[in-house]
Design an enzyme around this catalytic site. Structure first.
Site, PDB file in Angstrom:
ATOM      1  N   GLU A 152       0.819  -1.224   0.000  1.00 46.60           N
ATOM      2  CA  GLU A 152       0.000   0.000   0.000  1.00 46.60           C
ATOM      3  C   GLU A 152       0.853   1.274   0.000  1.00 46.60           C
ATOM      4  O   GLU A 152       0.733   2.129   0.883  1.00 46.60           O
ATOM      5  CB  GLU A 152      -0.952  -0.007   1.193  1.00 46.60           C
ATOM      6  CG  GLU A 152      -2.001  -1.080   1.085  1.00 46.60           C
ATOM      7  CD  GLU A 152      -3.103  -0.992   2.146  1.00 46.60           C
ATOM      8  OE1 GLU A 152      -2.896  -0.333   3.176  1.00 46.60           O
ATOM      9  OE2 GLU A 152      -4.161  -1.594   1.929  1.00 46.60           O
ATOM     10  N   GLU A 199      -6.327  -8.087  -0.863  1.00 50.35           N
ATOM     11  CA  GLU A 199      -6.807  -8.185   0.516  1.00 50.35           C
ATOM     12  C   GLU A 199      -8.305  -7.913   0.525  1.00 50.35           C
ATOM     13  O   GLU A 199      -8.801  -7.052  -0.197  1.00 50.35           O
ATOM     14  CB  GLU A 199      -6.130  -7.143   1.416  1.00 50.35           C
ATOM     15  CG  GLU A 199      -4.642  -7.335   1.600  1.00 50.35           C
ATOM     16  CD  GLU A 199      -4.035  -6.262   2.501  1.00 50.35           C
ATOM     17  OE1 GLU A 199      -4.758  -5.685   3.333  1.00 50.35           O
ATOM     18  OE2 GLU A 199      -2.838  -5.986   2.349  1.00 50.35           O
TER      19      GLU A 199
HETATM   20  C1  GAL Z   1      -4.321  -3.093   4.857  1.00 44.22           C
HETATM   21  C2  GAL Z   1      -2.873  -3.496   4.989  1.00 44.22           C
HETATM   22  C3  GAL Z   1      -2.720  -4.799   5.741  1.00 44.22           C
HETATM   23  C4  GAL Z   1      -3.561  -4.782   6.985  1.00 44.22           C
HETATM   24  C5  GAL Z   1      -4.982  -4.487   6.609  1.00 44.22           C
HETATM   25  C6  GAL Z   1      -5.927  -4.473   7.783  1.00 44.22           C
HETATM   26  O1  GAL Z   1      -4.465  -1.742   4.604  1.00 44.22           O
HETATM   27  O2  GAL Z   1      -2.275  -3.628   3.732  1.00 44.22           O
HETATM   28  O3  GAL Z   1      -1.356  -4.992   6.050  1.00 44.22           O
HETATM   29  O4  GAL Z   1      -3.072  -3.829   7.875  1.00 44.22           O
HETATM   30  O5  GAL Z   1      -5.057  -3.221   6.015  1.00 44.22           O
HETATM   31  O6  GAL Z   1      -7.247  -4.202   7.370  1.00 44.22           O
END
Ligand code: GAL
Length: 681
Positions: free
Chosen positions: A156, A310
């Protein structure tokens, strides 16, 4: 030629998540459990090593990948693929202490202490060297490993740095862009408040009084990010030219220009949070927003699928309040992404950690440790469905409508004092217009101003605030050649320097295309709205009255027809929606923020006139449908965003892959139900 897949030669839908064995090295029994549970969850792909730098290099120069090697071997043995990260998203403490230049400097000039993550300077030569060394070692060691699926660049990427090194780059960037101070001052109108710059070195980045400069600062920060990312990628490209590189984006984040960043990676990955939770009362409205984002993401690399890097089978711990996810929502969310062109859905996180701020973040494997949880079962069932629908891999999403989206227009609008003060919700119009298309199951490609849109019968251009060189001409040609354009009166306000286009809006020549001249703006507060009434017998078939919120434009007709007029305010009788015949086409202009009722009627009318098809024959409100095709196979994806049973008209014979039954003519979806149908001969 078959369409490329996310991992060359891999024909499965990617399914898995962020896996952090580096947090569990002292617990071999847990690692063994992980490898037992992964196939049970129907998971085949894991992102590893995202924040693992200190576990590879606990002290400067002492590097070992032993644990990673063992994990990679076990992954390969189970036919699982690894999305291997470069660990630059979080630096080790020893590095931050020894090389303070790596830590970012903020707008107040303060250097950040060592904490958190995603906080390194974009320019620091020390950090760049460290990253090159680490990435080279990773590529040398694992470049040919059978488990390696793709590279996950950092995590990110975001933010800005105002350290002396970055500021020196800023001065160079300005000089390269403008060549002379005179040009730069002219571009920024910086004679205002005596800001005429006398050196490239004195341009203070965080000065909101010079909005054109601030737009450039965001461009520069985006370019720095890209420069750093390309630097990270260089050893990977050199040593593993066949392994694709991606990085995880953050939806429609307003501070970054993902359309530009996307040009430098091989495939697109998004982190989607929290798309749906029980907190959201209007799930369909979230569903439409997510679809808008997915349509935008697919367009970054239209010739390749994209993926969710994710997402979460439960709730992220940072949600407030942290509600549960209703049964059915997880599958619905994942199938929505696949329906819109994704071919992988991964999760944050595979397993909940014992400590740290994400210990309660949703995961596939809960603290209880076994597979008998609602989340695990949901993931496993989806994994099984993914196996049944593998034929989807390599299919294409069909789209009949183009929508123009431009991050720099968002920056220009948001950085301009006045318009939308207090309610700078740039995407609002786009998302509302998108909803009218989404509810009808029309495929939409969301594209940047620099892309081709001539082939679409309908182009929607919401809040095209900033006209880039050539855009107005291309729009004019598109309409003149017979296209239908829908824009709003916040189009063509400024040039690419965020300087107002003179001669009346819509500017840049679009006034002639729209057949109107906007003389004044009325920015409405939350308590005020206007009413717009359709003009009897109007050529767009609009009827009835609707509410106009947020903004209204007071315009004069210059050849256009008033399709609707304002009913109240001192500008009662002024056009609220206009249509202008231009060449062989027409331009429809919205002179106030349209409410969804008007958008529905407008899109219904245009859909009929332009013979748009939609993914299914009869789509109830609150249900979304997408179509993907491959050679002679057609797939339809359905998601019911309501808590009622819904019947969808599908015509013909289909097999429901979720239920493994044959259906004909129509299909019933349970509350929050979702399905994938394959057409039968
Ligand atoms: C994302 C991040 C992950 C984790 C996740 C939690 O923004 O890339 O490492 O922190 O959020 O929701």
């Amino acid at each position: 030629m078959p369409r490329p897949t996310l991992i060359p030669g891999e024909n499965r839908i990617l399914h898995g998540g962020d896996y952090n064995p580096d947090q569990w090295l002292a617990y071999p029994e847990i690692l063994n459990e992980d490898f037992r549970l992964m196939p049970l969850a129907g998971c085949n792909t894991f992102s590893i090593g995202i924040f693992a730098w200190v576990s590879y290099e606990p002290e400067e120069g002492t590097v070992s990948f032993d644990w990673l090697n063992r994990i990679m071997d076990r992954m390969a043995a189970q036919n699982q693929r690894v999305i291997l990260a470069t660990p630059s998203g979080a630096m080790p403490d020893w590095m931050a202490a020894k090389y303070p230049e790596i830590r970012r400097v903020d707008r107040q000039g303060l250097r950040a202490p060592y904490r958190d993550r995603h906080n390194h300077c974009w320019t620091s030569p020390v950090y760049r060297d460290k990253v090159t060394e680490m990435n080279t070692r990773l590529a040398e060691r694992f470049g040919k490993h059978p488990a390696l699926g793709m590279w996950h660049l950092s995590n990110e990427y975001s933010g800005e740095c105002l350290c002396p090194l970055c500021r020196a780059e800023w001065a160079k960037w300005l000089e390269a862009k403008y060549g002379s101070l005179e040009k730069m001052n002219d571009a920024w109108w910086s004679h205002f408040w005596s800001h005429t710059y006398t050196s490239f070195n004195t341009v203070e980045p965080a000065d909101s009084t010079v909005d054109g400069m601030m737009v450039d600062w965001l461009r520069f920060s985006n370019d720095r990010l890209i420069d750093f990312m390309r630097h990270e990628m260089a050893p990977l490209r050199r040593l593993t030219p066949d392994v694709l590189c991606t990085t995880n984006f953050m939806g429609t984040n307003g501070h970054l220009n993902y359309a530009e960043i996307a040009k430098h990676v091989d495939l697109i990955a998004d982190d989607q949070y929290p798309a749906y939770s029980s907190e959201i009362t209007d799930l369909a409205s979230s569903g439409n927003y997510v679809a808008f984002k997915d349509n935008l993401y697919r367009g970054f690399h239209p010739d390749r699928p994209w993926m969710l890097m994710e997402s979460c089978p439960e709730s992220p711990q940072w949600c407030s309040p942290m509600r549960t996810k209703d049964p059915g929502l997880h599958r619905l969310e994942m199938l929505q992404a696949i329906g819109l062109g994704a071919e992988g859905t991964c999760y944050f996180q595979w397993r909940k950690g014992k400590g740290g701020m994400e210990k309660f973040h949703g995961a596939v494997v809960d603290h209880v440790g076994h597979e008998n949880t609602r989340a695990f079962r949901g993931v496993a069932e989806l994994g099984a469905l993914y196996q049944r629908m593998e034929g989807v891999v390599g299919s294409k999403v069909l789209a009949e409508v183009a929508m123009i989206h431009d991050w720099e227009s968002q920056w220009g609008y948001e950085l301009s004092s006045g318009p939308g003060n207090g309610r700078k919700d740039y995407l609002h119009t786009a998302v509302t217009l998108h909803r009218g298309l989404w509810e009808r199951g029309y495929g939409v490609d969301v594209l940047g101003q620099d892309r081709e849109w001539d082939q679409y019968p309908l182009v929607i251009a919401p809040r095209m605030w900033m006209l880039k060189p050539g855009t107005a001409e291309r729009i004019r040609d598109y309409v003149a050649q017979g296209g239908t354009l829908v824009m709003d009166a916040l189009g063509g306000v400024c040039d690419e320097y965020n300087r107002v286009l003179p001669g009346g809006w819509p500017g840049g020549g679009l006034r002639e295309v729209a057949g109107i001249w906007v003389e004044e703006w009325d920015w409405l507060d939350e308590k005020t709205h206007r009413t717009a009434r359709s003009v009897d017998g109007n050529s767009l078939g609009l009827s009835g009255s609707s509410e106009v919120e947020r903004w209204a434009m007071i315009a004069h007709l210059e050849g256009a027809e008033a399709v609707a007029i304002f009913e109240d305010g001192w500008y009662r009788g002024a056009p609220a929606v206009s249509v202008n015949a231009y060449g062989k086409g027409r331009c429809i202009t919205l002179l106030g923020e349209p409410d969804i009722a008007v958008v529905r009627r407008l899109m219904g009318h245009l859909g009929r006139e332009l013979h748009l098809h939609g993914a299914v024959s009869d789509l109830p409100r609150g249900v979304a449908a997408q179509r993907r095709v491959k050679e002679d196979q057609t797939y339809v994806f359905l998601q019911n965003f309501t808590k009622d049973r819904q019947t969808v008209g599908i015509g013909g014979r289909w097999r429901s892959l979720a239920n493994d039954i044959e259906i004909e003519g129509s299909h019933i979806l349970n509350p929050l139900g979702s399905d994938v149908l394959i057409q039968l001969p």
